[in-house]
Design an enzyme around this catalytic site. Structure first.
Site, mmCIF file in Angstrom:
data_model
loop_
_atom_site.group_PDB
_atom_site.id
_atom_site.type_symbol
_atom_site.label_atom_id
_atom_site.label_comp_id
_atom_site.label_asym_id
_atom_site.label_seq_id
_atom_site.Cartn_x
_atom_site.Cartn_y
_atom_site.Cartn_z
ATOM 1 N N ARG A 1 -6.051 15.316 19.879
ATOM 2 C CA ARG A 1 -4.610 15.069 20.601
ATOM 3 C C ARG A 1 -4.331 16.389 20.903
ATOM 4 O O ARG A 1 -3.996 17.354 19.912
ATOM 5 C CB ARG A 1 -3.942 14.398 19.397
ATOM 6 N N SER B 1 -11.896 -5.377 -3.644
ATOM 7 C CA SER B 1 -11.235 -6.196 -4.581
ATOM 8 C C SER B 1 -12.206 -7.392 -4.869
ATOM 9 O O SER B 1 -12.123 -7.842 -6.075
ATOM 10 C CB SER B 1 -9.838 -6.934 -4.150
ATOM 11 N N GLY C 1 1.397 8.975 14.985
ATOM 12 C CA GLY C 1 2.410 8.754 15.808
ATOM 13 C C GLY C 1 2.560 7.291 16.072
ATOM 14 O O GLY C 1 2.394 6.442 15.111
ATOM 15 N N GLY C 2 2.763 6.635 17.146
ATOM 16 C CA GLY C 2 3.021 5.158 17.628
ATOM 17 C C GLY C 2 1.642 4.756 17.559
ATOM 18 O O GLY C 2 1.598 3.654 17.304
ATOM 19 N N GLU D 1 -2.827 -5.284 -11.556
ATOM 20 C CA GLU D 1 -3.611 -4.752 -12.609
ATOM 21 C C GLU D 1 -3.079 -3.518 -13.339
ATOM 22 O O GLU D 1 -3.599 -2.615 -13.537
ATOM 23 C CB GLU D 1 -5.027 -4.240 -12.373
ATOM 24 N N TRP E 1 -1.240 -15.130 -7.673
ATOM 25 C CA TRP E 1 -1.892 -13.954 -7.182
ATOM 26 C C TRP E 1 -3.317 -13.737 -7.461
ATOM 27 O O TRP E 1 -3.641 -12.648 -8.067
ATOM 28 C CB TRP E 1 -1.105 -12.607 -7.532
ATOM 29 N N ARG F 1 -9.579 -1.659 -13.732
ATOM 30 C CA ARG F 1 -8.671 -0.484 -13.644
ATOM 31 C C ARG F 1 -9.531 0.823 -13.135
ATOM 32 O O ARG F 1 -9.240 1.596 -12.426
ATOM 33 C CB ARG F 1 -7.727 -0.312 -14.554
ATOM 34 N N THR G 1 -2.338 -13.566 -14.458
ATOM 35 C CA THR G 1 -1.084 -13.476 -13.967
ATOM 36 C C THR G 1 -0.372 -14.686 -13.817
ATOM 37 O O THR G 1 -1.010 -15.889 -13.240
ATOM 38 C CB THR G 1 -0.965 -12.412 -12.609
ATOM 39 N N PHE H 1 8.319 -0.827 -23.502
ATOM 40 C CA PHE H 1 8.353 -1.717 -22.699
ATOM 41 C C PHE H 1 9.445 -2.619 -22.711
ATOM 42 O O PHE H 1 9.888 -2.956 -23.881
ATOM 43 C CB PHE H 1 6.805 -2.409 -22.761
#
Length: 388
Positions: free
Chosen positions: A273, A96, A344-345, A368, A167, A248, A137, A388
């Site tokens: 595992r 970003s 899992g955990g 975006e 943001w 984008r 934004t 829209f």
């Protein structure tokens, strides 16, 4: 003899890349492996953006990489995509930062700025000495930029800006904000510099996503901006929307990197595992889920590579970017969530990457252009009707 396939590249997309594109991918990949992956879990947990990496990111030529001149690397679109893919394999927050600096700040200065603005800002931004942010934004709703409340009014030789943005990646560390405001002549862009009276950029805290990234609000209280700081070639919403198309495009590749990181971790984990006397990787349920991840990643790789070639040929339609952003980030989210489940955990800790990618992608699928917005863009392309 048939060679074994790369589990992260089943269709050998790499063989379709030029030598330069492969070099770019390898260089950024090494940087991510050596400088990002050993620390990113801790940075994410602490909510820390690693500013100390900016000089090296700049030295690698990753800032404004697809721009020509002004100390920029002048790479093609596929190379920029690969940069985003490798960076997001590390973390969405790092991608970003580069995406905003390159596509949302340097690109509009390059495309819509005066020669004086280009000379002033682009070289130091390419070197990482100046940081930018992109203010479009607004707090009341990000998906409808035409309903812009931030206004700029002409006063003598200056402009006076009032309003707020929300943001905003890089906002609190930015030296310059590319701010879009409504004027009597429609939406225009302004270079609002850090330290201008009435301009404030507080950081947004308490995030559960993009924690290794700076996110801010921007406030403008009678901020006086000289005419020399207006982007002279930017008129109407088409200008900021063109910047979003650039960003984008990179995001479509970034999602692939996040998904690859999750799959790579799972391949190692399920092999080690053991449950009920055998590794997880030997069970049908696990193999079916891993195979589904590989299928989705392969489809996304083919889509982004084709998109990059279209872009480099100068034939890109923004709707094509919408389709890839929708598909690839949804793909990455689905894989990150399933990877978290297979762990899992252990999957809820930042010692493993899927929970971090999963949380980050909650932002990436929203910013975006939300998934719904991109679906409607494709719907408009198919029917010719605006819904829209």
């Amino acid at each position: 003899m048939v060679q074994a396939l790369n589990p992260l590249d089943l269709y050998d997309i790499r063989s379709e890349l030029s030598d330069e594109e492969q070099m770019v991918q390898d260089t950024v990949g090494r940087f991510v492996d050596e400088k990002v992956l050993p620390n990113i879990g801790e940075w994410f947990e602490q909510g820390y953006f690693p500013k100390e990496l900016i000089p090296e990111i700049a030295e690698l030529g990753l800032l404004g990489s697809s721009l020509e001149g002004y100390d920029c690397a002048g790479l093609n679109s596929v190379s920029y995509g690969l940069i985003c893919q490798e960076l997001e394999r590390g973390d969405s927050g790092l991608r970003s930062f580069v995406s905003v600096q390159s596509s949302l700040c340097m690109f509009p200065i390059h495309a819509y700025g005066s020669e004086e603005q280009k000379e002033k800002w682009l070289p130091p931004m390419a070197r990482g000495e100046k940081i930018g942010c992109f203010g479009l934004t607004e707090p009341h709703g990000g998906s409808d930029p035409s309903n812009m409340k931030t206004v700029a009014k002409k006063k003598g030789d200056d402009w006076v800006i009032n309003g707020a943005k929300m943001w905003i990646t890089n906002g609190s560390i930015a030296d310059v904000a590319i701010v879009w405001a409504m004027t009597e002549d429609g939406v225009q862009g302004f270079l609002v510099e850090k330290g201008m009276k009435g301009f404030d950029a507080p950081e947004i805290k308490h995030k559960m996503s993009l924690r290794a990234s700076v996110t801010s609000s921007l406030y403008f209280d009678n901020v006086v901006v000289p005419e020399a700081n207006r982007l002279p070639k930017a008129k109407g919403l088409k200008a900021p929307l063109s910047c979003l198309t650039q960003a984008r495009y990179g995001i479509t590749w970034g999602g692939i990197g996040a998904a690859q990181a999750c799959l790579q971790e799972l391949l190692g984990y399920t092999a080690d595992r053991k449950l009920f006397g055998r590794p997880l990787s030997q069970t049908q349920a696990t193999q079916l889920r891993l195979a589904e991840m590989a299928r989705q990643i392969t489809l996304a790789q083919l889509m982004s590579l084709r998109l990059g070639r279209i872009k480099d040929a100068g034939k890109l339609n923004p709707s094509q970017v919408s389709l890839a952003k929708w598909n690839n980030i949804r793909m990455a989210m689905d894989i990150a969530r399933d990877a978290r489940d297979l762990l899992g955990g252990a999957g809820i800790t930042v010692e493993h990457s899927p929970i971090r990618h999963m949380l980050n992608l909650e932002s990436v699928i929203t910013y975006e252009g939300t998934e719904t917005v991109h679906q409607l863009i494709i719907g408009r392309e198919l029917t010719g009707e605006m819904a829209f």
